[in-house]
Enzyme design. Structure first.
Site, PDB file in Angstrom:
ATOM      1  CD  GLU A  44      -2.975  -1.069   2.290  1.00 30.19           C
ATOM      2  OE1 GLU A  44      -4.082  -1.589   2.136  1.00 30.19           O
ATOM      3  OE2 GLU A  44      -2.621  -0.506   3.358  1.00 30.19           O
ATOM      4  CD  GLU A  93      -4.291  -5.572   2.540  1.00 32.14           C
ATOM      5  OE1 GLU A  93      -5.054  -4.848   3.217  1.00 32.14           O
ATOM      6  OE2 GLU A  93      -3.063  -5.453   2.543  1.00 32.14           O
TER       7      GLU A  93
END
Length: 667
Positions: free
Chosen positions: A151, A308
């Site tokens: 991320e 995710e």
């Protein structure tokens, strides 16, 4: 050289963090992963401190055992570089690598992503641990993909330290070559901001009044590029050691994240991956899932991986709600419908300690005697049944223009209205298309538009000359173009396009606006078609266009509100306000009827219909978000894949359930 993911069917799994648990728990993990149908897990994402307990001293023994265990049980590993969370010893040795916020405060370590993206010390240390990983595990049979970092930009998209300032200046010199060019681009004659030396330029730190808008815009561009350069550096180290193993990093295409220009990032990934989490306050989060999935598929140019999402509640919103009955399954299969060839969660086993201990997982705190676990096992069976869907594509006749530069520029301070939110405006237009079952791609302003009948630009405040010419040429060649208010207003340098609004699109739209009339919160204007507008209005003058509807109240009564212009062989529509949802839906129905755009399938209200097209069959996903059972017509010879049963001329989709129908290709 192809770098495809070597996992059969639809990959299924999540982040696996066995280092958080005693080693005797690992055997149970393997048994339960088999029960759930897990085929791939991401490992090592936050393990830097364990792999390198002190600078240059490595201990891979635990990771060796983890990877060997996964391989022995037939589970593939998406092996991460652990560079999102440098260890404490690194910051003790290199305190100048800690990030500085715009107020000049140097942040401390103790969480994750607490590093300056421009820090040479961080880059050196990160590439060193990546090199060790690459050499050790390049040929490990469990490793099917590299998971670079985690991320990017989630917590450190910007750093305002002196090192970042120096890197920013180098980026600007590369972009502009001369200070004269920069001063012109930034309009620095305003407020005596002219720069005579590169060293005078700083990041847009906290200051007494509104910073220069182009300065801020270039800063956002620089920050995205700075993090991209870190990804590319790690990827290149991995690629040198394992040329055939694909590399990815997890994007965050979701409502509240806008730090990175993913159009620039996507071509650098072998496989595009995304993280997506629901907003608890969104009463129709299924629309956000669809929008996000369509955008990620468009970035990827085809199938992608969901790296995710959550089985239930997250831990980072003001109120973190659990998912309702059937929602876990509907969410996951909605991502598959929109092109995901892999479904993964954060995380496998719910943590009992640490910052994310209240984040849901595939194996919750309650263990296997839980609804989440039963849903996880059921989903694993569903994904096995959908194996043949892998690799199929999603044809679309409608393109929605999405541009991060336009988003950044629109949301800078000192706009005519501080209420403008790029993603809200895009979702306004996307939602009626979703309800109607219309397939949508997202495109850059300069994309190839030849596959589409209809192009929508709900919010394109900033557009460069190339993008504007591309969009107007689409209409000239016979396409239908629809443009939302406050679009085309500024060029790539955030300079207002003079001569009247909406700037770059004025000629194609056949209108001219001389003044803007933004509306106060709660204020509305009535429209001649019976609808209403909020947020915005303009004094529009027709210069070749026809008025589709007009304002009937307020200072602009009698002024055109929605217009249509014949442009070349096509047409160009303009919406100078934010119509109420029903009015906007009616307008878009009219626009797409003109363009000849049809729905994927006629379905009852509340049933989401999405098509993926394979080489030998079509796959119709039907997701019932409503409270009533539904029946949807299908082609003769269809088979419902989740049950394996043939169906007649229609398929039943109970309330809250999903059907996936394999059909022969339709012409």
């Amino acid at each position: 050289m192809t770098r495809a993911l070597n996992v059969p069917g639809i990959a299924y799994g999540g982040d696996y963090n066995p280092e958080q648990w005693p080693e005797e728990v690992w055997a149970e993990d393997m048994r339960l992963m088999a029960e759930a149908g897990v085929t791939m897990v991401s490992v090592n994402i936050f393990s830097w401190a364990l792999l390198e307990p002190s600078e240059g001293t490595y201990d891979f023994s635990r990771l060796d055992r983890i990877l060997d265990l996964l391989h022995a049980h037939g589970i593939a590993a998406d092996l991460a570089t652990p560079t999102a969370a440098p260890p404490a010893w690194f910051f003790v040795a290199h305190p100048d690598a800690l990030p500085v916020d715009r107020d000049g405060r140097r942040l401390s370590y103790g969480s994750r992503q607490t590093f300056c993206p421009s820090s040479p010390a961080y880059r050196e240390a990160a590439l060193r641990i990546v090199g060790e990983l690459a050499r050790r595990y390049a040929d490990h049979p469990a490793v099917v993909m590299w998971h670079v970092h985690n991320e990017y930009g989630c917590h450190n998209a910007e750093c305002h330290c002196d090192t970042s300032a120096e890197a920013f200046r180098a980026w600007l010199q590369d972009r502009y070559a001369s200070l004269d060019a920069l001063n012109h681009a930034w309009g620095t004659t305003f407020w005596s901001q002219w720069y005579y030396d590169w060293d005078q330029i700083l990041p847009p730190r906290a200051t007494g009044a509104v910073p220069n808008p182009t300065h801020q815009l270039d800063w956002r561009r620089f920050c995205s590029d700075a993090l991209l350069s870190l990804y590319e550096a790690e990827r290149d180290v991995l690629r040198e050691a394992a040329p055939d193993t694909p590399a990815t990093t997890n994007f965050m295409v979701m409502y509240n994240f806008d730090a990175l220009d993913y159009w620039r990032w996507a071509p650098e990934l072998d496989i595009v991956s995304n993280d997506h989490y629901l907003q608890s306050a969104d009463p129709e989060s299924e629309i956000d899932i669809a929008l996000s999935g369509d955008l990620v598929r468009s970035l990827a140019g085809g199938p992608w991986l969901l790296m995710e999402h959550s089985t239930g509640a997250v831990n980072w919103q003001p109120v973190n709600r659990a998912k309702n009955a059937g929602e876990l399954r509907r969410n996951a299969l909605a991502h598959v419908a929109r092109g995901a060839d892999g479904i993964a969660y954060f995380q496998w086993r719910a943590a009992k300690a640490g910052a994310e201990q209240w984040h849901s997982a595939m194996l919750p705190h309650a263990g296997t005697d839980s609804q989440i676990w039963r849903d996880v096992v059921r989903l694993g069976a569903d994904l096995r049944a959908l194996a043949e869907v892998r690799g199929s594509t999603t044809p679309a006749e409608v393109a929605v223009v999405w541009d991060w530069n336009a988003r950044w520029a629109l949301e800078l301070p000192s706009q005519p209205s501080g209420e403008l939110r790029f993603q809200d405006l895009v979702r306004d237009w996307y939602e009626p298309l979703w309800r109607a079952g219309v397939a949508v791609d997202f495109v850059r302003p300069d994309a190839d538009l030849s596959p589409y009948r209809l192009v929508l630009a709900p919010s394109l405040y900033l557009v460069d000359d190339e993008g504007a010419a591309n969009l107007t040429a689409f209409a000239e060649r016979g396409g239908t173009l629809a443009v939302g208010f406050h679009s085309g207003m500024v060029d790539a340098n955030c300079h207002v396009r003079l001569g009247g609004y909406p700037g770059a699109f004025r000629t194609a739209l056949g209108i001219r606006t001389d003044e803007l009339f933004p509306l106060l919160p709660g204020e509305t204007v009535a429209l001649s078609d019976g609808g209403s507008g909020t947020l915005w209005s303009e004094r529009v003058r027709l210069e070749g266009a026809e008025a589709v509807s007009s304002y009937t109240t307020g200072p602009l009564a009698g002024v055109p509100a929605v217009t249509r212009n014949a442009h070349g062989a096509g047409s160009a529509w303009y919406l100078s306000t934010r119509p109420d949802p029903a009015t906007l839906a009616g307008l878009l129905d009219r626009v797409r009827a003109e363009a000849g755009v049809t729905a994927v399938r006629t379905a009852p209200a509340g049933v989401e219909a999405v098509l993926r097209r394979g080489p030998e069959a079509d796959y119709l996903f039907l997701i019932n978000h409503g409270a009533a059972d539904a029946t949807v017509p299908v082609a003769p010879g269809a088979v419902e894949l989740l049950t394996g049963k043939p169906v007649g001329d229609s398929v039943a989709v109970p309330a809250g359930e999903v059907a996936v129908v394999r059909e022969p290709h339709r012409s």
